[in-house]
Design a protein around this motif. Structure first.
Motif, PDB file in Angstrom:
ATOM      1  N   ASP A   1      48.165  -1.061  10.139  1.00  0.00           N
ATOM      2  CA  ASP A   1      49.554  -1.080   9.656  1.00  0.00           C
ATOM      3  C   ASP A   1      49.682  -1.186   8.131  1.00  0.00           C
ATOM      4  OD1 ASP A   1      50.534  -0.831  12.252  1.00  0.00           O
ATOM      5  OD2 ASP A   1      50.503  -2.997  12.565  1.00  0.00           O
ATOM      6  N   ALA A   2      48.650  -0.775   7.404  1.00  0.00           N
ATOM      7  CA  ALA A   2      48.704  -0.838   5.939  1.00  0.00           C
ATOM      8  C   ALA A   2      49.627   0.226   5.349  1.00  0.00           C
ATOM      9  CB  ALA A   2      47.304  -0.692   5.354  1.00  0.00           C
ATOM     10  N   ILE A   3      49.850   1.320   6.085  1.00  0.00           N
ATOM     11  CA  ILE A   3      50.746   2.372   5.617  1.00  0.00           C
ATOM     12  C   ILE A   3      52.033   2.273   6.431  1.00  0.00           C
ATOM     13  CG2 ILE A   3      51.069   4.858   5.327  1.00  0.00           C
ATOM     14  CD1 ILE A   3      48.001   5.089   5.214  1.00  0.00           C
ATOM     15  N   PRO A   4      53.136   1.850   5.797  1.00  0.00           N
ATOM     16  CA  PRO A   4      54.363   1.627   6.562  1.00  0.00           C
ATOM     17  C   PRO A   4      55.042   2.931   6.992  1.00  0.00           C
ATOM     18  CG  PRO A   4      54.784   1.297   4.229  1.00  0.00           C
ATOM     19  CD  PRO A   4      53.300   1.543   4.385  1.00  0.00           C
ATOM     20  N   ALA A   5      55.561   2.930   8.212  1.00  0.00           N
ATOM     21  CA  ALA A   5      56.353   4.060   8.702  1.00  0.00           C
ATOM     22  C   ALA A   5      57.716   4.041   8.021  1.00  0.00           C
ATOM     23  CB  ALA A   5      56.528   3.947  10.210  1.00  0.00           C
ATOM     24  N   ILE A   6      58.357   5.199   7.949  1.00  0.00           N
ATOM     25  CA  ILE A   6      59.748   5.266   7.478  1.00  0.00           C
ATOM     26  C   ILE A   6      60.618   5.090   8.711  1.00  0.00           C
ATOM     27  CG2 ILE A   6      61.510   6.699   6.401  1.00  0.00           C
ATOM     28  CD1 ILE A   6      59.236   8.121   4.877  1.00  0.00           C
TER      29      ILE A   6
ATOM     30  N   ASP B   1      71.439  19.821  15.240  1.00  0.00           N
ATOM     31  CA  ASP B   1      71.167  18.804  14.221  1.00  0.00           C
ATOM     32  C   ASP B   1      69.800  19.130  13.634  1.00  0.00           C
ATOM     33  OD1 ASP B   1      71.222  16.540  12.627  1.00  0.00           O
ATOM     34  OD2 ASP B   1      70.912  15.134  14.278  1.00  0.00           O
ATOM     35  N   SER B   2      69.749  19.449  12.331  1.00  0.00           N
ATOM     36  CA  SER B   2      68.496  19.872  11.691  1.00  0.00           C
ATOM     37  C   SER B   2      68.101  18.930  10.576  1.00  0.00           C
ATOM     38  CB  SER B   2      68.655  21.288  11.127  1.00  0.00           C
ATOM     39  OG  SER B   2      68.961  22.177  12.172  1.00  0.00           O
ATOM     40  N   ARG B   3      66.809  18.664  10.468  1.00  0.00           N
ATOM     41  CA  ARG B   3      66.265  17.804   9.416  1.00  0.00           C
ATOM     42  C   ARG B   3      65.022  18.451   8.838  1.00  0.00           C
ATOM     43  NH1 ARG B   3      68.138  12.557  11.105  1.00  0.00           N
ATOM     44  NH2 ARG B   3      70.225  13.014  11.879  1.00  0.00           N
ATOM     45  N   ALA B   4      64.747  18.146   7.585  1.00  0.00           N
ATOM     46  CA  ALA B   4      63.514  18.586   6.928  1.00  0.00           C
ATOM     47  C   ALA B   4      62.826  17.344   6.365  1.00  0.00           C
ATOM     48  CB  ALA B   4      63.820  19.577   5.815  1.00  0.00           C
ATOM     49  N   TYR B   5      61.589  17.155   6.751  1.00  0.00           N
ATOM     50  CA  TYR B   5      60.812  15.991   6.324  1.00  0.00           C
ATOM     51  C   TYR B   5      59.762  16.458   5.325  1.00  0.00           C
ATOM     52  CZ  TYR B   5      63.035  14.133  10.471  1.00  0.00           C
ATOM     53  OH  TYR B   5      63.962  13.758  11.408  1.00  0.00           O
ATOM     54  N   SER B   6      59.799  15.901   4.136  1.00  0.00           N
ATOM     55  CA  SER B   6      58.914  16.280   3.048  1.00  0.00           C
ATOM     56  C   SER B   6      57.458  15.942   3.364  1.00  0.00           C
ATOM     57  CB  SER B   6      59.349  15.548   1.777  1.00  0.00           C
ATOM     58  OG  SER B   6      58.343  15.567   0.800  1.00  0.00           O
ATOM     59  N   ILE B   7      56.584  16.940   3.237  1.00  0.00           N
ATOM     60  CA  ILE B   7      55.151  16.710   3.415  1.00  0.00           C
ATOM     61  C   ILE B   7      54.660  15.712   2.371  1.00  0.00           C
ATOM     62  CG2 ILE B   7      52.851  17.783   3.269  1.00  0.00           C
ATOM     63  CD1 ILE B   7      54.362  18.486   5.828  1.00  0.00           C
ATOM     64  N   ASN B   8      55.206  15.776   1.170  1.00  0.00           N
ATOM     65  CA  ASN B   8      54.840  14.844   0.108  1.00  0.00           C
ATOM     66  C   ASN B   8      55.110  13.401   0.545  1.00  0.00           C
ATOM     67  OD1 ASN B   8      54.023  13.932  -2.416  1.00  0.00           O
ATOM     68  ND2 ASN B   8      56.051  14.176  -3.300  1.00  0.00           N
ATOM     69  N   GLN B   9      56.285  13.148   1.111  1.00  0.00           N
ATOM     70  CA  GLN B   9      56.617  11.801   1.590  1.00  0.00           C
ATOM     71  C   GLN B   9      55.757  11.423   2.795  1.00  0.00           C
ATOM     72  OE1 GLN B   9      58.769   9.370   0.540  1.00  0.00           O
ATOM     73  NE2 GLN B   9      59.035  10.560  -1.317  1.00  0.00           N
TER      74      GLN B   9
ATOM     75  N   GLU C   1      52.910   8.798   6.499  1.00  0.00           N
ATOM     76  CA  GLU C   1      52.282   9.321   7.712  1.00  0.00           C
ATOM     77  C   GLU C   1      53.200   9.474   8.920  1.00  0.00           C
ATOM     78  OE1 GLU C   1      48.733   7.092   8.465  1.00  0.00           O
ATOM     79  OE2 GLU C   1      47.658   8.123   6.867  1.00  0.00           O
ATOM     80  N   ILE C   2      54.278   8.699   9.021  1.00  0.00           N
ATOM     81  CA  ILE C   2      55.159   8.825  10.186  1.00  0.00           C
ATOM     82  C   ILE C   2      56.595   8.447   9.830  1.00  0.00           C
ATOM     83  CG2 ILE C   2      54.736   6.502  11.065  1.00  0.00           C
ATOM     84  CD1 ILE C   2      54.736   7.821  13.902  1.00  0.00           C
ATOM     85  N   VAL C   3      57.522   9.194  10.400  1.00  0.00           N
ATOM     86  CA  VAL C   3      58.947   8.896  10.266  1.00  0.00           C
ATOM     87  C   VAL C   3      59.507   8.754  11.672  1.00  0.00           C
ATOM     88  CG1 VAL C   3      61.208   9.711   9.495  1.00  0.00           C
ATOM     89  CG2 VAL C   3      59.186  10.236   8.141  1.00  0.00           C
ATOM     90  N   ASN C   4      60.166   7.642  11.942  1.00  0.00           N
ATOM     91  CA  ASN C   4      60.875   7.461  13.206  1.00  0.00           C
ATOM     92  C   ASN C   4      62.335   7.780  12.943  1.00  0.00           C
ATOM     93  OD1 ASN C   4      58.643   6.482  14.760  1.00  0.00           O
ATOM     94  ND2 ASN C   4      58.788   4.603  13.592  1.00  0.00           N
ATOM     95  N   ASP C   5      62.914   8.689  13.718  1.00  0.00           N
ATOM     96  CA  ASP C   5      64.274   9.153  13.457  1.00  0.00           C
ATOM     97  C   ASP C   5      64.933   9.537  14.782  1.00  0.00           C
ATOM     98  OD1 ASP C   5      66.500   9.880  11.966  1.00  0.00           O
ATOM     99  OD2 ASP C   5      65.599  11.670  11.103  1.00  0.00           O
ATOM    100  N   VAL C   6      66.199   9.871  14.715  1.00  0.00           N
ATOM    101  CA  VAL C   6      66.932  10.407  15.865  1.00  0.00           C
ATOM    102  C   VAL C   6      67.537  11.736  15.416  1.00  0.00           C
ATOM    103  CG1 VAL C   6      68.817  10.056  17.485  1.00  0.00           C
ATOM    104  CG2 VAL C   6      67.427   8.115  16.759  1.00  0.00           C
ATOM    105  N   VAL C   7      67.210  12.817  16.105  1.00  0.00           N
ATOM    106  CA  VAL C   7      67.699  14.146  15.761  1.00  0.00           C
ATOM    107  C   VAL C   7      68.421  14.715  16.997  1.00  0.00           C
ATOM    108  CG1 VAL C   7      67.112  16.466  14.941  1.00  0.00           C
ATOM    109  CG2 VAL C   7      65.771  14.503  14.161  1.00  0.00           C
TER     110      VAL C   7
END
Length: 72
Positions: A10-15, A44-52, A57-63
């Motif tokens: 868990d050293a890298i926090p999820a968004i 409903d469309s989203r774009a997640y930045s590869i840079n971010q 490493e992970i984004v938890n979201d609702v689409v």
């Protein structure tokens, strides 16, 4: 085989609550060549930045009302 652990668990926090910017606006931190992972569900469309994602490493979201985990 020897496994070497560089970071603790868990050293890298999820968004957990992603913030999105409008595609129509000019943001200096985003270039027109920015690579993204796109998700579209029920209009409903989203774009997640590869840079971010490379930093988190992970984004938890609702689409489109569907919980998603976007990872890179």
């Amino acid at each position: 085989l020897r496994i070497i652990t560089v970071l603790p668990k868990d050293a890298i926090p999820a968004i957990l609550r992603p913030h999105f910017i409008s595609a129509e606006k000019d943001y200096p931190e985003m270039r027109g060549t920015e690579l993204v992972i796109g998700v579209s569900i029920d209009g409903d469309s989203r774009a997640y930045s590869i840079n971010q994602l490379s930093r988190h490493e992970i984004v938890n979201d609702v689409v489109g009302g569907v919980p998603v985990a976007v990872t890179w």
